[in-house]
Motif scaffolding. Structure first.
Motif, mmCIF file in Angstrom:
data_model
loop_
_atom_site.group_PDB
_atom_site.id
_atom_site.type_symbol
_atom_site.label_atom_id
_atom_site.label_comp_id
_atom_site.label_asym_id
_atom_site.label_seq_id
_atom_site.Cartn_x
_atom_site.Cartn_y
_atom_site.Cartn_z
ATOM 1 N N LYS A 1 0.814 -1.613 -0.098
ATOM 2 C CA LYS A 1 -0.013 0.034 0.392
ATOM 3 C C LYS A 1 1.111 1.248 0.231
ATOM 4 O O LYS A 1 2.210 1.513 0.700
ATOM 5 C CB LYS A 1 -1.084 -0.004 1.065
ATOM 6 N N TYR A 2 0.315 1.717 -0.471
ATOM 7 C CA TYR A 2 0.642 3.624 -0.546
ATOM 8 C C TYR A 2 0.114 4.506 -0.113
ATOM 9 O O TYR A 2 -1.052 4.970 -0.301
ATOM 10 C CB TYR A 2 1.460 4.131 -1.955
ATOM 11 N N THR A 3 0.499 5.599 1.212
ATOM 12 C CA THR A 3 0.221 6.127 1.889
ATOM 13 C C THR A 3 1.016 7.433 2.484
ATOM 14 O O THR A 3 0.282 7.895 3.610
ATOM 15 C CB THR A 3 -0.654 5.445 3.906
ATOM 16 N N SER A 4 1.349 7.652 1.135
ATOM 17 C CA SER A 4 2.413 9.397 0.888
ATOM 18 C C SER A 4 2.871 8.967 1.915
ATOM 19 O O SER A 4 3.692 10.516 2.666
ATOM 20 C CB SER A 4 1.002 10.198 1.379
ATOM 21 N N ALA A 5 3.176 8.299 2.074
ATOM 22 C CA ALA A 5 4.973 8.090 2.521
ATOM 23 C C ALA A 5 6.025 8.177 1.475
ATOM 24 O O ALA A 5 6.201 8.465 0.605
ATOM 25 C CB ALA A 5 5.558 7.157 4.093
ATOM 26 N N ALA A 6 6.976 6.886 1.804
ATOM 27 C CA ALA A 6 7.924 6.168 0.458
ATOM 28 C C ALA A 6 7.078 6.387 -0.504
ATOM 29 O O ALA A 6 5.681 5.781 -0.562
ATOM 30 C CB ALA A 6 8.798 5.413 0.815
ATOM 31 N N THR A 7 7.481 6.771 -2.035
ATOM 32 C CA THR A 7 6.626 7.192 -2.904
ATOM 33 C C THR A 7 6.925 5.249 -3.891
ATOM 34 O O THR A 7 6.355 4.207 -4.693
ATOM 35 C CB THR A 7 7.271 7.257 -4.176
ATOM 36 N N LEU A 8 8.357 4.321 -3.206
ATOM 37 C CA LEU A 8 8.453 3.111 -3.744
ATOM 38 C C LEU A 8 8.306 2.455 -2.484
ATOM 39 O O LEU A 8 8.632 2.752 -1.493
ATOM 40 C CB LEU A 8 9.910 2.833 -3.818
ATOM 41 N N VAL A 9 7.224 1.887 -2.844
ATOM 42 C CA VAL A 9 6.939 0.732 -1.694
ATOM 43 C C VAL A 9 7.105 -0.994 -1.899
ATOM 44 O O VAL A 9 6.855 -1.563 -3.278
ATOM 45 C CB VAL A 9 5.137 0.414 -1.607
ATOM 46 N N LYS A 10 7.263 -1.119 -1.072
ATOM 47 C CA LYS A 10 7.831 -2.440 -0.719
ATOM 48 C C LYS A 10 6.867 -3.745 -0.227
ATOM 49 O O LYS A 10 6.641 -3.183 0.765
ATOM 50 C CB LYS A 10 9.311 -2.957 -0.458
ATOM 51 N N GLY A 11 5.951 -4.482 -1.056
ATOM 52 C CA GLY A 11 5.391 -5.636 -0.669
ATOM 53 C C GLY A 11 5.833 -6.733 -0.034
ATOM 54 O O GLY A 11 6.904 -7.695 0.380
ATOM 55 N N ILE A 12 4.967 -8.206 0.292
ATOM 56 C CA ILE A 12 4.882 -9.545 0.588
ATOM 57 C C ILE A 12 5.685 -9.877 -1.323
ATOM 58 O O ILE A 12 5.311 -9.133 -1.904
ATOM 59 C CB ILE A 12 4.061 -9.983 1.024
ATOM 60 N N ASN A 13 6.139 -11.272 -0.841
ATOM 61 C CA ASN A 13 6.279 -11.696 -2.071
ATOM 62 C C ASN A 13 7.611 -11.019 -3.433
ATOM 63 O O ASN A 13 7.358 -11.974 -4.001
ATOM 64 C CB ASN A 13 5.016 -12.828 -2.802
ATOM 65 N N GLY A 14 7.692 -10.514 -2.840
ATOM 66 C CA GLY A 14 9.178 -9.613 -3.716
ATOM 67 C C GLY A 14 8.277 -8.794 -4.676
ATOM 68 O O GLY A 14 8.921 -8.161 -5.371
ATOM 69 N N PHE A 15 7.098 -8.490 -4.029
ATOM 70 C CA PHE A 15 6.884 -7.242 -5.345
ATOM 71 C C PHE A 15 6.570 -5.882 -4.896
ATOM 72 O O PHE A 15 6.872 -5.595 -3.294
ATOM 73 C CB PHE A 15 5.059 -7.344 -5.021
ATOM 74 N N GLU A 16 6.737 -4.890 -5.313
ATOM 75 C CA GLU A 16 7.020 -3.654 -5.315
ATOM 76 C C GLU A 16 6.199 -2.773 -6.999
ATOM 77 O O GLU A 16 5.834 -3.261 -6.964
ATOM 78 C CB GLU A 16 8.936 -3.367 -5.276
ATOM 79 N N ALA A 17 5.610 -1.608 -5.701
ATOM 80 C CA ALA A 17 5.250 -0.362 -6.821
ATOM 81 C C ALA A 17 6.036 1.292 -6.056
ATOM 82 O O ALA A 17 6.072 0.976 -5.038
ATOM 83 C CB ALA A 17 3.526 -0.798 -6.033
ATOM 84 N N GLU A 18 5.659 1.774 -7.717
ATOM 85 C CA GLU A 18 6.262 3.440 -7.210
ATOM 86 C C GLU A 18 4.986 3.749 -7.929
ATOM 87 O O GLU A 18 4.330 3.785 -7.996
ATOM 88 C CB GLU A 18 7.216 3.271 -8.208
#
Lengths: 115, 114
Positions: free
Chosen positions: B49-66
């Motif tokens: 999830k992105y909640t206005s902190a870091a723009t590059l977000v790391k998640g579970i299972n090796g996924f990330e989103a920017e």
């Protein structure tokens, strides 16, 4: 393991039956949701309870009747359903108030088939 | 008003290849953005999830989103696909003023070929 528990996992009912879906969470969340999901489609919001009060009803037919007996439990009472109501019904919970991001915690769903 | 568009209802990759699932959003206020994954006959599970902190977000299972505000995008990536990544992926948006009402994209089915 999901922290939102839904029962039953599968339900088959006739159009004249009355049945209920149940949902329970013990994460201290004060918002609980019912979603309907058809195959290969996103979840569609049906109802939202906030602090045990119905806060959103997305124009759902009256044959679906939600109930929130306490902060941990959410029921969906079903009566006189139609075959097109066959779907996966998902319960979810979330925090409320300041700091709530809207992150939803989902149960595994109840697969409903209406004959 | 808020909306989400997921480009590509089906994405197929080979095992070990890069996974890229696209999500563009529209929101009248700075949004909160989410990626959920749904395996067959299961509920949705939060990936990140992105909640206005870091723009590059790391998640579970090796996924990330920017989160890219200029492009109104929140694409999901994973450097190397695994067979177990095969699932349905949903992008979702909420607003801080109405966090109880999520808007979901139509979903993307990820297939991973051996």
């Amino acid at each position: 393991d999901t922290e939102v528990t839904q029962t039953p996992k599968h339900l088959v009912m006739g159009m004249t039956n009355k049945k209920s879906l149940k949902c329970e969470q013990h994460m201290g969340h004060r918002a609980m949701y019912w979603y309907k999901q058809k195959a290969k489609k996103p979840p569609e919001l049906m109802f939202v309870y906030s602090y045990e009060k119905l806060s959103i009803n997305e124009s759902v037919p009256s044959r679906f009747s939600p109930e929130c007996p306490n902060s941990s439990l959410l029921n969906l009472h079903l009566h006189a359903l139609q075959p097109e109501d066959s779907a996966l019904y998902l319960c979810a919970s979330s925090q409320v108030g300041q700091g709530n991001t809207g992150e939803l915690f989902f149960g595994e769903g109840s697969r409903l088939t209406v004959l | 008003a808020q909306s989400v568009t997921q480009l590509g209802s089906h994405v197929s990759v080979s095992e070990g290849a890069l996974v890229l699932l696209r999500c563009n959003y529209s929101s009248s206020v700075p949004p909160y953005l989410f990626w959920y994954v749904q395996y067959p006959n299961q509920g949705l599970q939060l990936l990140l999830k992105y909640t206005s902190a870091a723009t590059l977000v790391k998640g579970i299972n090796g996924f990330e989103a920017e989160f890219k505000k200029s492009e109104t995008s929140f694409h999901l990536t994973k450097p190397s696909a695994h067979m177990s990544d095969a699932a349905e992926y949903f992008c979702a948006v909420t607003r801080p003023t109405n966090a109880g009402k999520s808007t979901f994209g139509d979903g993307t089915t990820l297939t991973v070929k051996p």
